[in-house]
Each structure stands twice: as C-alpha cells, then as structure tokens.
Scaffold this motif. Structure first.
Motif, PDB file in Angstrom:
ATOM      1  N   ILE A 242      44.002  33.429  46.327  1.00 56.34           N
ATOM      2  CA  ILE A 242      42.653  33.446  46.903  1.00 56.34           C
ATOM      3  C   ILE A 242      42.602  34.368  48.111  1.00 56.34           C
ATOM      4  O   ILE A 242      41.655  35.141  48.290  1.00 56.34           O
ATOM      5  CB  ILE A 242      42.225  32.015  47.287  1.00 56.34           C
ATOM      6  N   ASN A 243      43.635  34.317  48.941  1.00 52.80           N
ATOM      7  CA  ASN A 243      43.658  35.146  50.147  1.00 52.80           C
ATOM      8  C   ASN A 243      43.715  36.628  49.807  1.00 52.80           C
ATOM      9  O   ASN A 243      43.061  37.455  50.456  1.00 52.80           O
ATOM     10  CB  ASN A 243      44.851  34.766  51.027  1.00 52.80           C
ATOM     11  N   ASP A 244      44.486  36.990  48.778  1.00 50.56           N
ATOM     12  CA  ASP A 244      44.572  38.401  48.368  1.00 50.56           C
ATOM     13  C   ASP A 244      43.200  38.922  47.949  1.00 50.56           C
ATOM     14  O   ASP A 244      42.818  40.057  48.288  1.00 50.56           O
ATOM     15  CB  ASP A 244      45.558  38.557  47.210  1.00 50.56           C
ATOM     16  N   ILE A 245      42.449  38.107  47.225  1.00 51.86           N
ATOM     17  CA  ILE A 245      41.120  38.528  46.782  1.00 51.86           C
ATOM     18  C   ILE A 245      40.185  38.652  47.971  1.00 51.86           C
ATOM     19  O   ILE A 245      39.411  39.628  48.082  1.00 51.86           O
ATOM     20  CB  ILE A 245      40.573  37.529  45.744  1.00 51.86           C
ATOM     21  N   LEU A 246      40.232  37.703  48.893  1.00 49.57           N
ATOM     22  CA  LEU A 246      39.383  37.768  50.082  1.00 49.57           C
ATOM     23  C   LEU A 246      39.674  39.019  50.895  1.00 49.57           C
ATOM     24  O   LEU A 246      38.751  39.697  51.379  1.00 49.57           O
ATOM     25  CB  LEU A 246      39.578  36.515  50.932  1.00 49.57           C
ATOM     26  N   LEU A 247      40.940  39.354  51.038  1.00 51.29           N
ATOM     27  CA  LEU A 247      41.306  40.557  51.786  1.00 51.29           C
ATOM     28  C   LEU A 247      40.784  41.822  51.113  1.00 51.29           C
ATOM     29  O   LEU A 247      40.298  42.746  51.772  1.00 51.29           O
ATOM     30  CB  LEU A 247      42.825  40.631  51.949  1.00 51.29           C
ATOM     31  N   GLN A 248      40.863  41.874  49.791  1.00 43.74           N
ATOM     32  CA  GLN A 248      40.347  43.033  49.061  1.00 43.74           C
ATOM     33  C   GLN A 248      38.841  43.176  49.274  1.00 43.74           C
ATOM     34  O   GLN A 248      38.325  44.282  49.476  1.00 43.74           O
ATOM     35  CB  GLN A 248      40.651  42.892  47.575  1.00 43.74           C
ATOM     36  N   ILE A 249      38.121  42.061  49.222  1.00 45.03           N
ATOM     37  CA  ILE A 249      36.672  42.114  49.428  1.00 45.03           C
ATOM     38  C   ILE A 249      36.347  42.498  50.862  1.00 45.03           C
ATOM     39  O   ILE A 249      35.444  43.314  51.120  1.00 45.03           O
ATOM     40  CB  ILE A 249      36.044  40.757  49.059  1.00 45.03           C
ATOM     41  N   ASP A 250      37.075  41.932  51.814  1.00 46.37           N
ATOM     42  CA  ASP A 250      36.854  42.278  53.218  1.00 46.37           C
ATOM     43  C   ASP A 250      37.063  43.769  53.461  1.00 46.37           C
ATOM     44  O   ASP A 250      36.303  44.414  54.190  1.00 46.37           O
ATOM     45  CB  ASP A 250      37.801  41.478  54.111  1.00 46.37           C
ATOM     46  N   LEU A 251      38.106  44.322  52.853  1.00 48.08           N
ATOM     47  CA  LEU A 251      38.357  45.760  52.995  1.00 48.08           C
ATOM     48  C   LEU A 251      37.235  46.578  52.361  1.00 48.08           C
ATOM     49  O   LEU A 251      36.812  47.605  52.898  1.00 48.08           O
ATOM     50  CB  LEU A 251      39.690  46.128  52.343  1.00 48.08           C
ATOM     51  N   ALA A 252      36.728  46.103  51.224  1.00 50.11           N
ATOM     52  CA  ALA A 252      35.685  46.839  50.511  1.00 50.11           C
ATOM     53  C   ALA A 252      34.406  46.944  51.321  1.00 50.11           C
ATOM     54  O   ALA A 252      33.697  47.967  51.260  1.00 50.11           O
ATOM     55  CB  ALA A 252      35.403  46.166  49.162  1.00 50.11           C
ATOM     56  N   ILE A 253      34.067  45.892  52.070  1.00 49.71           N
ATOM     57  CA  ILE A 253      32.833  45.916  52.866  1.00 49.71           C
ATOM     58  C   ILE A 253      33.116  46.134  54.347  1.00 49.71           C
ATOM     59  O   ILE A 253      32.223  46.010  55.185  1.00 49.71           O
ATOM     60  CB  ILE A 253      32.017  44.621  52.674  1.00 49.71           C
ATOM     61  N   GLN A 254      34.396  46.452  54.663  1.00 45.61           N
ATOM     62  CA  GLN A 254      34.812  46.749  56.034  1.00 45.61           C
ATOM     63  C   GLN A 254      34.543  45.584  56.976  1.00 45.61           C
ATOM     64  O   GLN A 254      34.179  45.775  58.137  1.00 45.61           O
ATOM     65  CB  GLN A 254      34.118  48.018  56.532  1.00 45.61           C
ATOM     66  N   TYR A 255      34.726  44.385  56.471  1.00 43.90           N
ATOM     67  CA  TYR A 255      34.577  43.219  57.325  1.00 43.90           C
ATOM     68  C   TYR A 255      35.758  43.149  58.287  1.00 43.90           C
ATOM     69  O   TYR A 255      36.904  43.309  57.901  1.00 43.90           O
ATOM     70  CB  TYR A 255      34.535  41.938  56.487  1.00 43.90           C
TER      71      TYR A 255
END
Length: 285
Positions: A242-255
């Motif tokens: 779950i954390n790996d996916i969250l990190l990928q999404i955060d990087l994608a939207i520059q969170y």
C-alpha cells in the motif's frame, strides 16, 4: 492553494471501495489526514467515513423509479453522473468546507464513464479549475489478468481510460492476496509486460483464434513500443504494498514538494505499525 486528489476508477468489482478504505487506514498510520468522497450513486455500503456522498444529491433509484425517465441500471447511472456534472456547485460546497488538501474520490464502476462518456472528464476539468492536482487510479482485478488474452483486454481498457481522461495515471492490479501461489509466481510477467511475447505464447497454445493474430500483434507492438501501460501490484494485507502505491501517486501529483521535512522522531515514540511506513512529510498538524 494547491490541493490533491485521487480519482479511483475501474470496472465493477475491481476493489475500488476496499482500496479507498485501506488507503485511509494506511494514511492514518502515517499521520496524514485523507478524506473520501463517494461518487457512486448506486453504492450500497462502504466501511470508510465520507466527506461527501453523491447519493445526497441524487440516487440511482431516483432515475430508475422516475416514470418519465424509466432508466435501467446502466442508463440510470449515466444520468446520475451527468446530473452531478450539471450541479458541480454542490460538490464544490462540500469540498470548500475542508481544510485538509488530499481527497480520494470513489467513483462508479461503469466503464463507459471513463472510456467515451464525457461526464468524468468534465468532473476532472472542474477539479483542476479548483486547484486540484488529480491522479487517475485505475484498478483491475488481478484474478482476471493472468491470461494473455484477458490481460490484453484489461490493458486496452486502462489505455482507453488514460487517453480519455488526460491526467496523470497509475494502474493497479488488485486482490493479490486472493491469488494462488502459482498465479503469484506468474504475475511478474504482467506487471511490466512484453505484450508480443505473452500473446505469441497464447497463439502457440491455440487458445486464440488466428483470425485475430495480426490485429493483436499490432496492438501489442503499440503498447510495447511506447511503454503505454504498466501496473503496480496491490496486496491489502501488506502495508509495504500500500505504501509503495501511495508513494507513486504522491510523486505523480508532486504531493509533498511544498511541505517542510519534519524532524525525525525518537524511535521509542513510534508505534510499531509506523516504523516501516513513515512518509517523511510534514502535514503541519
């Protein structure tokens, strides 16, 4: 002020509400506040708290029971989403009452909404006008993606959604925890696939009609040559997944780019569940 959003999409039964629920719980462990908005007018139940529920604006039963409309389930769902787009002021009022800047939208499971009906695209444009950075999160059930022909169908569905929505996009294979050991061993071939090889193997087994061989080879070459579709694995029993996916999404939207790094905490103060999933972002809380 920049705000951030996940638009959780995918076919019915792909695990969208389960994904939202587990993502909220995971973010709670990280000390992050994340809200969920239910955009499915046909939803019956979910186990996460909602910031807003489209059923308060319109329910699918409203469209199906109206004597003038007389819609079935599919037509009623499309009507409800078009009604939402025509009444976006309602949604904006719900979102404006929240100080936290990270929203997950749990969307309906009718695939037409993402492939060729403009309602969801119009919703995305509205969110962007409201200063949201939106990441499309497209879910596919991994149990239906472990044969080349089915996988190709899933890839094309994901690709069609990506092209239509025109936003940053992350594709996820869900329900890995339900796969057999043998299926899990074969899964790596599908996460970063060589489409031509996968289809060629299926042709050799004569599972696929040779009438469609050239067409499928052309599609596979297109996907391979341009690296258009890749998938991330999701096992809801594994916090690291779950954390790996969250990190990928955060990087994608520059969170997190504008957030201050927080001070390291004393290891003795950490909850055991937090030790391996600390995100490193300062939420200002």
């Amino acid at each position: 002020m920049t705000r951030f959003a996940q638009l959780v999409m995918g076919p019915a039964g792909s695990g969208k509400s389960t994904y939202c629920s587990n993502m909220v719980k995971h973010c709670e462990v990280l000390g992050r506040t994340v809200h969920v908005v239910n955009l499915d007018p046909a939803a019956e139940q979910f186990d996460y708290p909602v910031l807003a529920d489209v059923r308060e604006l319109i329910h699918i039963d409203d469209a199906m029971e109206d004597e003038a409309l007389q819609f079935g389930p599919n037509g009623g769902l499309i009507f409800c989403m078009e009604y939402l787009v025509q009444n976006l002021d309602w949604l904006r009022e719900q979102l404006d009452d929240v100080e936290d800047d990270y929203i997950i939208f749990d969307c309906p499971g009718q695939i037409e909404l993402y492939t060729h009906i403009p309602a969801m695209k119009q919703l995305v444009e509205a969110l962007q006008n409201w200063n949201f950075r939106v990441c499309g999160v497209f879910l596919i059930d991994s149990q239906f993606m472990i044969e080349a022909s089915k996988f190709t169908s899933g890839v094309l569905t994901a690709l069609s959604t990506m092209v239509n929505m025109e936003i940053t996009h992350v594709n996820i294979l869900t329900k890995l925890d339900l796969l057999s050991k043998k299926a899990k061993k074969d899964l790596d071939r599908y996460l970063d696939p060589d489409m031509e090889t996968l289809l060629q193997e299926e042709f050799m087994d004569e599972k696929f009609s040779h009438r469609f061989k050239k067409l499928n080879q052309a599609v596979a070459k297109l996907v391979d040559d341009y690296s258009l579709v890749k998938f991330l694995p999701l096992d809801i029993t594994d916090e690291e997944s779950i954390n790996d996916i969250l990190l990928q999404i955060d990087l994608a939207i520059q969170y997190g780019d504008e957030l201050e790094p927080r001070e390291p905490r004393d290891p003795e103060d950490l909850d055991p569940a937090e030790e391996n999933v600390d995100s490193g972002y300062d939420q200002g809380e």
